[in-house]
Design a protein around this motif. Structure first.
Motif, PDB file in Angstrom:
ATOM      1  N   LEU A  50      28.818  36.651  45.889  1.00  0.00           N
ATOM      2  CA  LEU A  50      27.762  37.539  46.385  1.00  0.00           C
ATOM      3  C   LEU A  50      28.209  38.304  47.624  1.00  0.00           C
ATOM      4  O   LEU A  50      27.812  39.441  47.837  1.00  0.00           O
ATOM      5  CB  LEU A  50      26.510  36.724  46.729  1.00  0.00           C
ATOM      6  CG  LEU A  50      25.802  36.025  45.559  1.00  0.00           C
ATOM      7  CD1 LEU A  50      24.733  35.067  46.069  1.00  0.00           C
ATOM      8  CD2 LEU A  50      25.175  37.051  44.627  1.00  0.00           C
ATOM      9  N   LEU A  51      29.042  37.653  48.435  1.00  0.00           N
ATOM     10  CA  LEU A  51      29.411  38.255  49.720  1.00  0.00           C
ATOM     11  C   LEU A  51      30.724  39.040  49.667  1.00  0.00           C
ATOM     12  O   LEU A  51      30.877  40.047  50.355  1.00  0.00           O
ATOM     13  CB  LEU A  51      29.512  37.168  50.802  1.00  0.00           C
ATOM     14  CG  LEU A  51      28.221  36.405  51.084  1.00  0.00           C
ATOM     15  CD1 LEU A  51      28.459  35.296  52.087  1.00  0.00           C
ATOM     16  CD2 LEU A  51      27.144  37.345  51.599  1.00  0.00           C
ATOM     17  N   SER A  52      31.689  38.576  48.919  1.00  0.00           N
ATOM     18  CA  SER A  52      32.995  39.265  48.848  1.00  0.00           C
ATOM     19  C   SER A  52      33.443  39.386  47.399  1.00  0.00           C
ATOM     20  O   SER A  52      34.500  38.854  47.018  1.00  0.00           O
ATOM     21  CB  SER A  52      34.058  38.480  49.630  1.00  0.00           C
ATOM     22  OG  SER A  52      33.691  38.299  50.944  1.00  0.00           O
ATOM     23  N   PRO A  53      32.672  40.068  46.569  1.00  0.00           N
ATOM     24  CA  PRO A  53      33.032  40.115  45.142  1.00  0.00           C
ATOM     25  C   PRO A  53      34.422  40.699  44.888  1.00  0.00           C
ATOM     26  O   PRO A  53      35.118  40.235  43.973  1.00  0.00           O
ATOM     27  CB  PRO A  53      31.929  40.981  44.526  1.00  0.00           C
ATOM     28  CG  PRO A  53      31.288  41.706  45.653  1.00  0.00           C
ATOM     29  CD  PRO A  53      31.445  40.840  46.848  1.00  0.00           C
ATOM     30  N   ALA A  54      34.812  41.674  45.694  1.00  0.00           N
ATOM     31  CA  ALA A  54      36.125  42.297  45.468  1.00  0.00           C
ATOM     32  C   ALA A  54      37.249  41.278  45.667  1.00  0.00           C
ATOM     33  O   ALA A  54      38.204  41.214  44.870  1.00  0.00           O
ATOM     34  CB  ALA A  54      36.308  43.485  46.407  1.00  0.00           C
ATOM     35  N   ALA A  55      37.126  40.470  46.723  1.00  0.00           N
ATOM     36  CA  ALA A  55      38.170  39.471  47.002  1.00  0.00           C
ATOM     37  C   ALA A  55      38.192  38.393  45.924  1.00  0.00           C
ATOM     38  O   ALA A  55      39.263  37.966  45.474  1.00  0.00           O
ATOM     39  CB  ALA A  55      37.935  38.844  48.376  1.00  0.00           C
ATOM     40  N   VAL A  56      37.011  37.961  45.500  1.00  0.00           N
ATOM     41  CA  VAL A  56      36.948  36.918  44.471  1.00  0.00           C
ATOM     42  C   VAL A  56      37.544  37.439  43.166  1.00  0.00           C
ATOM     43  O   VAL A  56      38.249  36.716  42.460  1.00  0.00           O
ATOM     44  CB  VAL A  56      35.490  36.458  44.249  1.00  0.00           C
ATOM     45  CG1 VAL A  56      35.443  35.331  43.231  1.00  0.00           C
ATOM     46  CG2 VAL A  56      34.885  35.989  45.542  1.00  0.00           C
ATOM     47  N   ALA A  57      37.260  38.708  42.880  1.00  0.00           N
ATOM     48  CA  ALA A  57      37.808  39.295  41.646  1.00  0.00           C
ATOM     49  C   ALA A  57      39.341  39.276  41.689  1.00  0.00           C
ATOM     50  O   ALA A  57      39.989  38.966  40.679  1.00  0.00           O
ATOM     51  CB  ALA A  57      37.286  40.713  41.462  1.00  0.00           C
ATOM     52  N   VAL A  58      39.923  39.575  42.848  1.00  0.00           N
ATOM     53  CA  VAL A  58      41.390  39.533  42.981  1.00  0.00           C
ATOM     54  C   VAL A  58      41.895  38.105  42.753  1.00  0.00           C
ATOM     55  O   VAL A  58      42.860  37.885  42.019  1.00  0.00           O
ATOM     56  CB  VAL A  58      41.829  40.029  44.392  1.00  0.00           C
ATOM     57  CG1 VAL A  58      43.308  39.750  44.639  1.00  0.00           C
ATOM     58  CG2 VAL A  58      41.538  41.514  44.532  1.00  0.00           C
ATOM     59  N   LEU A  59      41.230  37.149  43.369  1.00  0.00           N
ATOM     60  CA  LEU A  59      41.666  35.746  43.227  1.00  0.00           C
ATOM     61  C   LEU A  59      41.552  35.289  41.774  1.00  0.00           C
ATOM     62  O   LEU A  59      42.464  34.654  41.247  1.00  0.00           O
ATOM     63  CB  LEU A  59      40.830  34.834  44.137  1.00  0.00           C
ATOM     64  CG  LEU A  59      40.996  35.033  45.641  1.00  0.00           C
ATOM     65  CD1 LEU A  59      40.078  34.097  46.412  1.00  0.00           C
ATOM     66  CD2 LEU A  59      42.444  34.798  46.071  1.00  0.00           C
ATOM     67  N   ILE A  60      40.439  35.635  41.149  1.00  0.00           N
ATOM     68  CA  ILE A  60      40.243  35.177  39.759  1.00  0.00           C
ATOM     69  C   ILE A  60      41.268  35.836  38.837  1.00  0.00           C
ATOM     70  O   ILE A  60      41.840  35.182  37.964  1.00  0.00           O
ATOM     71  CB  ILE A  60      38.805  35.462  39.298  1.00  0.00           C
ATOM     72  CG1 ILE A  60      37.842  34.509  40.012  1.00  0.00           C
ATOM     73  CG2 ILE A  60      38.679  35.287  37.782  1.00  0.00           C
ATOM     74  CD1 ILE A  60      36.398  34.662  39.625  1.00  0.00           C
ATOM     75  N   HIS A  61      41.512  37.107  39.040  1.00  0.00           N
ATOM     76  CA  HIS A  61      42.453  37.779  38.145  1.00  0.00           C
ATOM     77  C   HIS A  61      43.883  37.277  38.315  1.00  0.00           C
ATOM     78  O   HIS A  61      44.684  37.353  37.389  1.00  0.00           O
ATOM     79  CB  HIS A  61      42.388  39.293  38.337  1.00  0.00           C
ATOM     80  CG  HIS A  61      41.240  39.899  37.593  1.00  0.00           C
ATOM     81  ND1 HIS A  61      39.977  39.994  38.133  1.00  0.00           N
ATOM     82  CD2 HIS A  61      41.147  40.366  36.333  1.00  0.00           C
ATOM     83  CE1 HIS A  61      39.164  40.513  37.228  1.00  0.00           C
ATOM     84  NE2 HIS A  61      39.839  40.742  36.135  1.00  0.00           N
TER      85      HIS A  61
END
Lengths: 280, 503
Positions: free
Chosen positions: B84-95
């Protein structure tokens, strides 16, 4: 419950992997409702433990804990249905975000997810009835109750599912013409087959049929999602860089985990229990 | 900027820290506790120590209730929260780490199953089988730490991954091993602290003293592993990051120092109530020990989060979710065209995406007290030179008009009265406040960027010229935009400065 939560993490991971541009925006717009799922589940968890400890101690008051637990679970399921339905409508998310950025926006398109939610809840009840009957198969009363919940639950879930299909409007035609029709048809047949086998007390086969029908419902839902998102997003267009070594490690660890779980269950159930005090 | 921004009215750091610190405190216990239970069960069965077995059974109840419920769910809570707070960063980590996370999940499945069976198996399993489940639990739990440790450390020291983009370069990064060993030490320490909480409730007597003494050693051994590896961890962080932290980042350094104090208190209490007077250990003391343990580990986590500023993934993504590689594009096109979800208020949207992930108008890292009474051009100038401010802020990469729009948005939340009216000050005192607001953010007295020495011994005319030409004195230096009253008060204050710094 612990197993359910843990098993739910994997779909969440892959959902975030494939649909980040849909899932994050929808959950951010409803952020507070979404985040409240965590304390709600924690509360439900402890309520269930309290009920279990009470019932174990022979206190009938234990069932009193179950009603608020049920409310908590209904809240979680409703938020999931609301948010994930919203995720398929980027324009709606934009409208809601323009209305407020504080994470208090609830999906107003209830017609879009009410039957879906009901279908899921009734489906969960059906599966619950299935397991209640299986675990209490030796007790005529429990088996009868489980059988009723399983049968009536399936009928009600089927009706809610049909209502959901009819509520799709213009999407219904394309969905019926897509390959989803096969998954849906086989899924319905397997559900009914599962019911028949369950009544015949062939639980393993009934379970396999029920699980396969759930899998086919997931495939149907996936096809519907692709139809709704058509024109705005296609996961097949993602550029993929395979990580074979990591994938292999996952496969190996998955296999080892499966073996270990079976091994541990065998250890647990293999003890005769003739002298439990000795075990301590 | 392709995600909407959750504009909640509390600091982001506080929300994440609230969930994350609780989670790590429980999840590390979940690992160390598993080891504690199985080793102690083995020893108790070998020696026929019935008291210790009863104690372990009680501990395993706490263990199951805390780790399976709050531990597991706060872990999911972190997922929810960072998404919710840093979706862009989480998306990088998940990818990048999806299969590592999937692998970690398989360990979770084993861990959860083993924890349930271990708890319910005390009376329903043969002792040898029960201990086998215990060992399976511990190794599954530790392996989950092994995996998540690679992802957590990646965010601070992605190192070669920045160049190669290879998974293993990112996973086995420079801080991987020191962090893994340090966290293993923390697991052992926390196992001791949680177990002491249960042991404190035992009936006084010889067996309680023995159990407390044995358990205290776990806490001390954990500390003995964790503290040296914390030093190793510090050394493994690139020198440029640590040097910048020492020079200009008071928060992570203060957090690190705080962790030493907490560790010292934990060690002292363990020696006192664990080894010297184990019979005197009571639940309140054990709770204080837990709080100190939480303090020490929480301080370390605070350090780890704060030291990587201005980045969320060092060298790759800034704290506000803007990728370093996109800098040129934003410089050319600005932010606004890249913001996918708009509220209809451009200034507010720009503020959210450029500043709001760290700053609120009031509360944590508040802008209101920093800007009350100042004018819009000054605020815009500060925004444009944000990266020069303290060394821990991401650069502002938008256009000049976007900086003005953010300044206008900030201005709407400020006290617009004159600074003298807001603070009720005049003369030198007013000048000092104006210095702190307009100059002291970059040039604090006695701190990094202190210019006191070059400001002493000048005439009023010199100071006036200096303020007239402020914007030409260096990159990012804002023009002096205050009125005549401010100018005179500031010069009055300058006149009081003495060589060598200070007044």
């Amino acid at each position: 419950m612990a197993a359910t939560v843990t098993l739910g993490v994997a779909p969440l991971l892959f959902l975030q992997l494939v649909y980040p541009l849909q899932m994050y925006p929808a959950s951010i717009v409803s952020a507070w409702f979404f985040l409240l799922i965590i304390p709600a589940v924690i509360l439900v968890y402890y309520l269930l433990y309290a009920a279990a400890f009470c019932l174990k101690g022979g206190k009938p008051a234990g069932t009193g804990w179950l009603w608020p637990a049920l409310l908590g679970l209904l809240y979680v399921s409703l938020v999931y249905s609301s948010v994930f339905s919203m995720a398929e409508h980027p324009d709606l998310i934009r409208q809601l975000y323009a209305r407020g950025q504080g994470g208090f926006q609830w999906n107003p398109a209830a017609g879009d997810y009410a039957f879906r939610w009901l279908h899921m809840v009734l489906g969960a009840l059906t599966v619950g009835g299935f397991f209640a009957g299986v675990l209490g198969a030796k007790d005529a009363g429990i088996f009868s109750a489980g059988k009723k919940i399983f049968a009536y639950g399936m009928a009600a879930a089927g009706a809610a599912g049909l209502a959901y299909l009819l509520s799709l409007g213009d999407l219904l035609g394309p969905l019926m013409r897509s390959r989803a029709i096969w998954a849906l048809t086989v899924g319905v047949v397997l559900s009914l087959g599962s019911l028949h086998l369950y009544f015949k007390r062939r639980f393993l086969l009934a379970g396999v049929a029920l699980f396969a029908s759930l899998l086919l419902m997931v495939i149907t839902r996936h096809e519907l999602r692709l139809l709704v998102l058509q024109g705005t997003f296609d996961p097949a267009a993602w550029r993929v860089a395979p990580q074979w070594a990591a994938f292999l490690i996952f496969l190996v660890s998955f296999a080892v985990a499966a073996v270990l779980v079976v091994y541990m269950l065998r250890l647990f159930f293999s003890f005769s229990g003739s002298d439990p005090e000795n075990a301590i | 900027m392709e995600y909407p921004f959750w504009d909640l009215q509390i600091g982001y750091g506080i929300l994440i820290a609230g969930i994350a610190v609780l989670h790590v405190f429980i999840s590390h216990f979940a690992i160390g506790g598993g080891l504690f239970l199985v080793i102690n069960e083995r020893a108790a069965r070998k020696t026929g120590d019935a008291h210790r077995l009863v104690f372990l059974q009680r501990l395993s109840k706490l263990f199951a209730l805390v780790t399976l419920v709050t531990g597991a769910l706060t872990g999911v809570g972190i997922w929810f929260c960072i998404g919710l707070l840093s979706p862009a960063a989480v998306a990088v980590l998940i990818h990048n780490f999806v299969w590592m996370w999937a692998t970690e999940w398989t360990f979770f499945v084993v861990e959860i199953m083993a924890a349930i069976l271990y708890f319910y198996g005390w009376k329903h399993m043969a002792p040898a089988d029960h201990m086998k489940i215990g060992w399976i639990y511990f190794w599954a739990a530790w392996l989950s730490l092994f995996v998540i440790n690679g992802i957590i450390t990646f965010m601070l020291t992605p190192a070669a991954w920045l160049v190669t983009g290879r998974l293993w370069n990112g996973f086995f990064n420079p801080t991987f091993w020191p962090s893994l060993i340090m966290r293993t030490g923390v697991c052992v320490m926390l196992a001791g602290l949680y177990a002491l909480l249960v042991a404190a409730g035992l009936k006084p007597g010889e067996s309680k003293a023995r159990i407390v003494r044995q358990t205290a050693w776990w806490g001390l051994c954990g500390l003995a592993i964790a503290l040296p590896s914390l030093y190793w961890y510090w050394k493994a962080i690139p020198a440029a990051v640590t040097a910048a932290a020492i020079q200009g980042l008071p928060t992570p350094i203060a957090a690190l120092h705080l962790s030493y104090w907490f560790a010292g208190i934990v060690a002292a209490l363990l020696v006192l109530f664990g080894l010297i007077a184990p019979g005197k250990l009571r639940v309140p003391v054990a709770l204080v020990l837990m709080a100190m343990g939480l303090g020490w580990f929480g301080s370390f986590e605070w350090f780890r989060e704060a030291v990587r500023k201005p980045y969320i993934i060092v060298g790759y993504m800034y704290g506000n979710g803007i990728e370093v590689a996109d800098a040129d594009r934003y410089r050319k096109e600005g932010y606004l065209s890249a913001i996918s979800y708009r509220s209809g208020d451009d200034g507010a949207d720009l503020f959210r995406h450029a500043c709001r992930s760290c700053h609120a108008m009031t509360g944590y890292k508040a802008l209101k007290p920093a800007f009350d009474g100042v004018d819009r051009p000054f605020i815009a100038a500060i925004i444009k030179g944000a990266h020069l401010l303290k060394g821990n802020m991401p650069p502002f990469l938008g256009t000049a008009s976007e900086a003005d729009a953010i300044a206008a948005h900030i201005e709407t939340g400020l006290d617009r009265r004159h600074i003298s009216a807001i603070y009720g000050l005049q003369g030198v005192a007013l000048g000092q406040t104006i210095f702190e607001i307009r100059c002291g953010r970059c040039h604090p007295m006695g701190g990094r960027g202190d210019k006191t020495t070059s400001l002493t011994g000048l005439t009023r005319e010199d100071y006036s010229n200096l303020l007239d030409n402020a914007a030409d004195m260096g990159v990012g230096m804002p023009a002096f935009t205050g009125d005549k009253i401010e100018r005179e008060a500031l010069i009055d204050y300058f006149m009081t400065l003495k060589a060598g710094g200070g007044k």
